[in-house]
Design a protein around this motif. Structure first.
Motif, mmCIF file in Angstrom:
data_model
loop_
_atom_site.group_PDB
_atom_site.id
_atom_site.type_symbol
_atom_site.label_atom_id
_atom_site.label_comp_id
_atom_site.label_asym_id
_atom_site.label_seq_id
_atom_site.Cartn_x
_atom_site.Cartn_y
_atom_site.Cartn_z
ATOM 1 N N MET A 97 0.817 -1.220 0.000
ATOM 2 C CA MET A 97 0.000 0.000 0.000
ATOM 3 C C MET A 97 0.849 1.267 0.000
ATOM 4 N N THR A 98 2.122 1.139 0.393
ATOM 5 C CA THR A 98 3.018 2.295 0.315
ATOM 6 C C THR A 98 3.787 2.315 -0.995
ATOM 7 N N VAL A 99 4.245 1.147 -1.451
ATOM 8 C CA VAL A 99 5.044 1.092 -2.679
ATOM 9 C C VAL A 99 4.199 1.444 -3.900
ATOM 10 N N VAL A 100 3.034 0.836 -4.026
ATOM 11 C CA VAL A 100 2.189 1.096 -5.192
ATOM 12 C C VAL A 100 1.815 2.573 -5.261
ATOM 13 N N THR A 101 1.483 3.159 -4.125
ATOM 14 C CA THR A 101 1.120 4.581 -4.093
ATOM 15 C C THR A 101 2.270 5.446 -4.582
ATOM 16 N N ALA A 102 3.479 5.117 -4.154
ATOM 17 C CA ALA A 102 4.647 5.879 -4.595
ATOM 18 C C ALA A 102 4.896 5.713 -6.092
ATOM 19 N N LYS A 103 4.748 4.501 -6.591
ATOM 20 C CA LYS A 103 4.992 4.259 -8.012
ATOM 21 C C LYS A 103 3.958 4.977 -8.879
ATOM 22 N N VAL A 104 2.708 4.981 -8.446
ATOM 23 C CA VAL A 104 1.675 5.706 -9.194
ATOM 24 C C VAL A 104 1.999 7.194 -9.239
ATOM 25 N N ALA A 105 2.597 7.704 -8.161
ATOM 26 C CA ALA A 105 2.956 9.122 -8.112
ATOM 27 C C ALA A 105 4.162 9.441 -8.980
ATOM 28 N N GLY A 106 4.864 8.414 -9.482
ATOM 29 C CA GLY A 106 6.010 8.642 -10.340
ATOM 30 C C GLY A 106 7.345 8.654 -9.619
ATOM 31 N N VAL A 107 7.379 8.167 -8.381
ATOM 32 C CA VAL A 107 8.645 8.111 -7.650
ATOM 33 C C VAL A 107 9.602 7.166 -8.380
#
Length: 303
Positions: free
Chosen positions: A1-11
């Motif tokens: 839930m933290t990794v996917v959110t970051a990847k969607v944000a373009g991190v």
């Protein structure tokens, strides 16, 4: 839930940590982090993981923001390192608050309260109900369920030290009391649960109706479950894509006349606030065509 959110944000770089399991690599956690898109996975947990990510080590490059829940020590580590790095939010022990009327099943209420109490001995489990019958029966069921609950040593302490049942006259009062808690998880077991969408203001996440339990949010329902605790829901929500994004601005005045007009205003305002340096920065824009009347400016053609 933290990794996917970051990847969607373009991190571009996501460094994830997960504590060892029985002294070894935890295969399920590592697989989940890999599938979610983490570029780095470190078998490391607790405050040492937070410190390593924030400050860097010989093998781990420091990061810019740390996101994700943890125990009280992890939360304190994040709090102390905030400023050195960004954090998602300050999270404490898991919380659950249930709003119930006379239509609620006391057995379901009891099960759902204990499902979150087992997170830790400091996890609040609160019931607010308009029904004395439901309140008393839920307490009785909790005592019976704790007899053979495998996590009873933890859940019983949470219930003993941080559990509470509030009996109120109306649902309006129930909503008011719930907002004073600003709980991480608010579960609504009433005849019209969607009414809470309009009545409640302060919460991390709502779970509406008997079909929707907080454990679904913990494990399977899909919404992000990194949520505010300890009253932080009064001023922030949970983790979302925006936590990884920065709002930046730029300014450009391309018209000299507009710059001169703003310069005149800037000079007057700055002198009212006793900022002469600011005023002079405005003055030189206002004086592009005429230096008269600005004593501190040199005459045209001189330096």
């Amino acid at each position: 839930m933290t990794v996917v959110t970051a990847k969607v944000a373009g991190v571009e770089r996501v460094a994830a940590t997960t504590p060892p399991s029985q002294g070894g690599i935890p295969p399920v956690s590592v697989a989940a982090l890999h599938l979610a898109g983490a570029e780095e996975i470190h078998v490391l947990g607790g405050v040492q993981a937070v410190a390593a990510l924030a400050l860097g080590t010989e093998t781990i490059e420091p990061v810019d923001i740390i996101a994700g829940p943890g125990n009280a020590y992890v939360a304190e580590a994040k709090r102390q390192l905030f400023g050195e790095v960004g954090i998602d939010l300050f999270a404490g022990p898991t919380e659950v608050l249930i709003i119930a009327d006379d239509s609620a099943d006391p057995w379901v209420v009891a099960v759902d309260l204990l499902s979150q109490a087992e997170h830790g001995p400091e996890s609040p489990a609160i019931l607010i109900t308009t029904s004395e019958r439901v309140g008393k029966a839920a307490i009785d069921w909790i005592d019976r369920l704790l007899v053979d609950l495998p996590t009873a040593p933890v859940a019983s302490l949470a219930w003993r030290d941080h559990g509470a049942v509030h009996l109120v006259d109306t649902l309006d009062q129930a909503y008011e009391v719930a907002d004073t808690y600003a709980s991480e998880h608010v579960q609504v077991l009433t005849e019209r649960p969607r009414e809470a969408l309009d009545r409640l203001r302060h919460y991390g996440a709502l779970f509406l109706g008997e079909n929707t339990c907080v454990s679904f949010g913990d494990k399977v329902i899909g919404t992000n479950h990194v949520l505010p605790t300890r009253g932080a829901a009064r001023y922030t929500g949970g983790l979302w894509v925006g936590k990884y994004l920065r709002t930046v601005t730029y300014q450009e005045i391309r018209d000299a006349d507009s710059s001169a007009a703003l310069g005149e205003l800037c000079g007057r305002m700055s002198r009212l606030e006793n900022f002469e340096g600011h005023a002079r920065s405005g003055d030189i824009r206002a004086a592009r065509f005429d230096t008269a009347g600005i004593p501190w400016l040199p005459a045209p053609g001189t330096s």
